[in-house]
Design a protein around this motif. Sequence first.
Motif, short mmCIF file in Angstrom:
data_model
loop_
_atom_site.label_atom_id
_atom_site.label_comp_id
_atom_site.label_asym_id
_atom_site.label_seq_id
_atom_site.Cartn_x
_atom_site.Cartn_y
_atom_site.Cartn_z
N VAL A 7 0.87 -1.17 0.00
CA VAL A 7 0.00 0.00 0.00
C VAL A 7 0.91 1.23 0.00
CG1 VAL A 7 -1.68 1.34 1.32
CG2 VAL A 7 -1.86 -1.16 1.23
N LEU A 8 0.69 2.14 -0.92
CA LEU A 8 1.41 3.41 -0.91
C LEU A 8 0.63 4.42 -0.09
CD1 LEU A 8 2.52 3.78 -4.66
CD2 LEU A 8 3.62 2.51 -2.81
N SER A 73 -2.84 -0.48 -3.39
CA SER A 73 -3.71 0.67 -3.24
C SER A 73 -2.84 1.87 -2.89
CB SER A 73 -4.77 0.43 -2.16
OG SER A 73 -4.17 0.11 -0.92
N LEU A 74 -3.44 3.05 -3.01
CA LEU A 74 -2.72 4.27 -2.68
C LEU A 74 -3.64 5.12 -1.80
CD1 LEU A 74 -0.50 6.46 -4.95
CD2 LEU A 74 -2.27 7.54 -3.53
N TYR A 75 -3.17 5.43 -0.60
CA TYR A 75 -3.91 6.27 0.33
C TYR A 75 -3.34 7.67 0.21
CZ TYR A 75 -6.05 7.72 4.80
OH TYR A 75 -6.78 8.35 5.77
N LEU A 310 -10.31 -1.61 3.32
CA LEU A 310 -10.40 -1.05 1.97
C LEU A 310 -9.03 -0.99 1.32
CD1 LEU A 310 -12.28 0.30 -0.13
CD2 LEU A 310 -11.77 2.48 0.95
N LEU A 311 -8.02 -0.50 2.05
CA LEU A 311 -6.68 -0.42 1.49
C LEU A 311 -6.07 -1.79 1.24
CD1 LEU A 311 -5.35 2.53 3.69
CD2 LEU A 311 -5.83 2.62 1.24
N GLU A 312 -6.36 -2.73 2.14
CA GLU A 312 -5.87 -4.09 1.97
C GLU A 312 -6.61 -4.79 0.83
OE1 GLU A 312 -4.94 -8.10 4.64
OE2 GLU A 312 -6.17 -6.49 5.48
N ARG A 313 -7.78 -4.24 0.49
CA ARG A 313 -8.66 -4.76 -0.56
C ARG A 313 -9.26 -6.09 -0.17
NH1 ARG A 313 -6.34 -2.81 -6.37
NH2 ARG A 313 -8.49 -3.29 -6.90
#
Length: 315
Positions: A7-8, A73-75, A310-313
């Motif tokens: 995750v970025l 993902s990118l936060y 959500l970020l981990e999907r």
Amino acid sequence: MSEPPPVLVVTSLYDPTADVVIRELHGRGVPVVRLDSGDFPASLSVEAEITERGLRGRIHTPSRTADLTRSRSLYYRRPSGFAFPHLAEQDARFAVTQARYGLGGVLASLPGCLYVNHPHRIGDAEFKPSGLAAAVRAGFDVPPTLITSRPDAARAFVERHGSVLYKPLHNPVYLVDGVSSVVKVAEVGAEDVDDSVAGTVHLFQKRVSKAADVRVTVIGSRVFCVRIDSDLLDWRTDYSRLTYAPAEPPRGVEAALHRYLHHFGLVFGAFDFCVDQDGRWWFLECNPSGQWYWLQTETGLPLLTALADLLERTS
């Protein structure tokens, strides 16, 4: 076995909310690469190619290297801006634009990446007139609002609606006697409107006689509503006077939230509503990069889990 896709997290160095999210992801065994545009080019570099298969390449921080084709993902939070203080003014201006459209363009084009939220979509959603118009289309109740640079139009609007608020369309920080300040929401009367209104664009909105405020945080498919009680015109001016309680939205509001986010291509939004004396929810704004973690501390609602999922999907 290769390491799972990272995750970025794109944010500034001092971001307590991002710190909490990163700790949660680390606890789940999810690799994270944190970076800030302000670190470029001193400790951040990029190499990207556009090939017949699309974009590929790497981004390098002092401690990590991320494959641009494998970002999970990118936060995107609140990174600091590009700066080149070692260059002359004209050269720095050129370098900033190249970095913004170069590195910024690469980070906005990662294949298969889930953006929370995409920086271009954040920019679109931060225009308050666009947000209010989209809110009407989504099905929200929106207080009568005027956006104008004409004193006569502003005065007529105030006279027509009686109790009217002035709200800045965007709120940059400026210094007053060395203290960081912002323009506050304020009630205005017809006598307050003078020719200085013609100097720029202003937003005036009918004041709702409110019983409470509500902050709604939408994270992917999950919706968290928190009622905020205070005696303040703008609850954000004094957090010590607030009380919080989880709330249930009226029928139709949840579907409208998702319609609004879909319009802008967002998967996260921090919505503000005021609730009138009859329990009717009035849309005020949606911040695509709004704060949220303090609400978990105050209510126990699992916002952090939802965002990490959500970020981990996994959601």
